[in-house]
Design a protein around this motif. Structure first.
Motif, PDB file in Angstrom:
ATOM      1  N   ARG A  20     -15.001 -39.990 -67.270  1.00 24.45           N
ATOM      2  CA  ARG A  20     -14.421 -38.688 -67.603  1.00 24.45           C
ATOM      3  C   ARG A  20     -15.372 -37.522 -67.347  1.00 24.45           C
ATOM      4  O   ARG A  20     -14.941 -36.370 -67.345  1.00 24.45           O
ATOM      5  N   GLU A  21     -16.650 -37.779 -67.127  1.00 26.87           N
ATOM      6  CA  GLU A  21     -17.631 -36.703 -66.969  1.00 26.87           C
ATOM      7  C   GLU A  21     -17.643 -36.180 -65.530  1.00 26.87           C
ATOM      8  O   GLU A  21     -17.665 -36.963 -64.570  1.00 26.87           O
ATOM      9  N   GLN A  22     -17.679 -34.863 -65.392  1.00 27.84           N
ATOM     10  CA  GLN A  22     -17.788 -34.264 -64.060  1.00 27.84           C
ATOM     11  C   GLN A  22     -19.111 -34.614 -63.400  1.00 27.84           C
ATOM     12  O   GLN A  22     -19.183 -34.767 -62.174  1.00 27.84           O
ATOM     13  N   TRP A  24     -19.160 -37.695 -61.003  1.00 26.68           N
ATOM     14  CA  TRP A  24     -18.604 -37.539 -59.660  1.00 26.68           C
ATOM     15  C   TRP A  24     -19.457 -36.594 -58.824  1.00 26.68           C
ATOM     16  O   TRP A  24     -19.531 -36.760 -57.587  1.00 26.68           O
ATOM     17  N   ARG A  25     -20.079 -35.629 -59.430  1.00 27.36           N
ATOM     18  CA  ARG A  25     -20.996 -34.774 -58.674  1.00 27.36           C
ATOM     19  C   ARG A  25     -22.209 -35.584 -58.199  1.00 27.36           C
ATOM     20  O   ARG A  25     -22.690 -35.398 -57.074  1.00 27.36           O
ATOM     21  N   GLU A  41     -21.699 -28.412 -69.131  1.00 23.41           N
ATOM     22  CA  GLU A  41     -22.228 -29.712 -69.539  1.00 23.41           C
ATOM     23  C   GLU A  41     -23.361 -29.548 -70.538  1.00 23.41           C
ATOM     24  O   GLU A  41     -23.516 -30.351 -71.465  1.00 23.41           O
TER      25      GLU A  41
END
Length: 432
Positions: A111-113, A116-117, A218
C-alpha cells in the motif's frame, strides 16, 4: 586526511590531493557492479517467475521481484555517504507494521507509495544508471589508463621494431619516446578528467538521494506512526502499572493484613508485661507501619479511587492528602476520560501538590478542573513565593514528556513573589 564532501572538494585546488577522486571512482564502480547484478537477477527472477506461474510457484517469485526495490533502495541510501560523508544514510520512508509477521509487513508495503517508487528506481538503475556510471568511469579512468600503460604495452609487445602498439586503438606507437609521451598525455588526461568524474559522482549521489528520500507526505505518515507508537507505549505502561497495583493490592497487602491480625491475636495471648509480649507488640507495630507504607506505594502506582470513581474523586483524594490545605473547585463532575488521560492528569496534580508542599512556602492551594470542547484543563494555583524554575528538577520535565505523548501541554507560571499556577491541557473525548 579527513573525508569531505566531493561536491565541495571538486571546487577546491586541493581536490586532486584528497580522497575525493578515489571515492568518486569507487562509488561509480560499485554502482556499475551492483546495477549489473540487479539486472541479471531481475531478468532471471522474471523469467523463472513467469515460467512457474502456472504451477503457482512463480507467484512468490514475482511478488519478491515487485518488492525488490526495497533492498536496492536501502543499499543505495547507504552508498551515498561514500560521496557525501557528512550525510548519514537517508532515512527509510517505510513505516513499521502495526502487527508482527510477514503478512502484515507485506500488506503495508504493497500500500505504500515508496515501495513502487523504489521499484521504479531499481528498474531505472538496472537499465540506465549503471551503464551510464560505467561509461563515465571508462572515459575518465580507463581511457587515460590505457595511454599510461603505453610503455609497458610496447615492452610486452617486443619493443621498438616489433611493429608497435596502438594504445586505446588511437595511434601507432613504435618507439619508447613516443610511448612515454603517450603516457604523459594519459596522466594529464587522468588528472583533468578527475574533475568531471567527481562532479558526476556528486550529481549521481544527489539524484539518488532525491529519488529515495522520504516525501513530505511520507514523512508526515512516519511522524504520525511515531506518535501512535508512543501512545501504544503509554497504554502498555499504564496497563503494567495497573497490573502491579492489583498484584500488590490482592497479594502482598492481603498477606500483610493477615500477618498484622495474627500478631495482634498473639499479643492478646502473651502474658502481660513479659518479654514475649514486648517483642510481639514491636512486631505488630512494625507490621502496621509496613502496611501503611505499602498502601501509600500502591496509591502512588495507580490509585484505586481513580480506576473506580474517576478523575474528580482522585483529585479530591489528592487534595485531602496534600501537605498544604487545598481547595478543589466545584464545577460539574468530570466525565470518564481515557485511562491514559486520567492517569497523566492525576499524576500532574500529585506532582504539583508535592512541589507546593516542598518548595513554595504556600499556605493554601486551589485546584480547578473542567472538560469543555474536547479539552481537559486543570489548573493548580498556590499563594507561595513563586520563582519556580522547571529546569531545576526532572519531575515537571517528565510530566511534560508524558503529556506530549497525548498531545497535551504543561505550562508553569510563577513570577518571584507568586502566585504560581500549573496548567495542564489535554485534548480528549469523554467516554460516557
Amino acid at each position: 586526511m579527513t573525508r569531505g564532501s566531493v561536491s565541495r572538494a571538486v571546487r577546491k585546488s586541493s581536490y586532486l590531493g584528497s580522497t575525493a577522486p578515489w571515492r568518486s571512482a569507487a562509488y561509480l564502480l560499485g554502482g556499475s557492479l551492483l546495477g549489473a547484478g540487479i539486472l541479471v537477477l531481475g531478468v532471471v527472477l522474471a523469467a523463472v517467475g513467469v515460467l512457474l506461474t502456472p504451477v503457482l510457484i512463480g507467484i512468490p517469485l514475482l511478488a519478491a521481484l515487485a518488492l525488490s526495490g526495497i533492498p536496492v533502495a536501502a543499499l543505495e541510501r547507504r552508498r551515498v555517504p561514500l560521496v557525501e560523508p557528512a550525510r548519514a544514510p537517508g532515512p527509510s520512508p517505510h513505516r513499521t507494521p502495526a502487527a508482527p509477521g510477514v503478512p502484515a509487513w507485506f500488506r503495508l508495503r504493497v500500500r505504500e507509495q515508496a515501495t513502487w517508487r523504489e521499484l521504479a528506481y531499481a528498474v531505472l538503475f538496472a537499465v540506465v544508471l549503471w551503464p551510464l556510471d560505467l561509461l563515465v568511469l571508462a572515459c575518465a579512468a580507463a581511457a587515460p589508463g590505457l595511454l599510461l600503460a603505453a610503455p609497458a604495452h610496447l615492452a610486452v609487445s617486443g619493443g621498438p621494431g616489433a611493429g608497435g602498439v596502438r594504445p586505446g586503438k588511437l595511434w601507432l606507437v613504435e618507439t619508447y619516446p613516443a610511448a612515454w609521451g603517450t603516457a604523459l598525455l594519459g596522466l594529464v588526461l587522468l588528472l583533468g578528467l578527475a574533475y568531471p568524474l567527481g562532479a558526476y559522482a556528486a550529481a549521481r549521489a544527489a539524484f539518488t538521494r532525491f529519488l529515495l528520500a522520504p516525501r513530505e507526505a511520507e514523512a508526515a505518515d512516519a511522524l504520525a506512526e511515531v506518535t501512535r507508537s508512543r501512545a501504544r507505549l503509554v497504554d502498555a505502561f499504564e496497563a503494567e502499572r495497573r497490573r502491579i497495583e492489583r498484584d500488590l493490592h490482592d497479594g502482598a497487602q492481603q498477606r500483610l493484613v493477615a500477618l498484622t491480625m495474627t500478631l495482634g491475636l498473639a499479643r492478646l495471648d502473651a502474658p502481660a508485661g513479659s518479654p514475649l509480649a514486648g517483642r510481639l507488640a514491636t512486631a505488630h507495630d512494625e507490621a502496621g507501619r509496613v502496611l501503611t507504607e505499602l498502601r501509600e506505594l500502591i496509591r502512588g502506582i495507580h490509585p484505586q479511587v481513580l480506576a473506580d470513581y474517576g478523575l474528580t474523586a482522585a483529585i479530591e483524594d489528592a487534595a485531602d492528602r496534600s501537605a498544604v490545605p487545598t481547595e478543589v473547585g466545584a464545577p460539574p463532575r468530570l466525565p470518564r476520560l481515557p485511562e491514559a488521560v486520567e492517569s497523566a492528569a492525576y499524576f500532574a496534580v500529585r506532582e504539583a501538590l508535592t512541589n507546593i508542599g516542598k518548595h513554595s512556602g504556600a499556605t493554601r492551594a486551589r485546584i480547578t478542573a473542567a472538560h469543555t470542547d474536547g479539552v481537559l484543563r486543570i489548573d493548580v494555583r498556590d499563594d507561595g513565593r513563586g520563582g519556580v524554575d522547571p529546569s531545576r528538577g526532572t519531575g515537571l520535565t517528565g510530566l511534560a514528556d508524558r503529556l506530549a505523548v497525548l498531545d497535551g501541554t504543561l505550562t508553569v507560571t510563577g513570577p518571584p513573589g507568586g502566585p504560581t499556577t500549573l496548567s495542564v491541557e489535554i485534548p480528549c473525548q469523554a467516554e460516557d
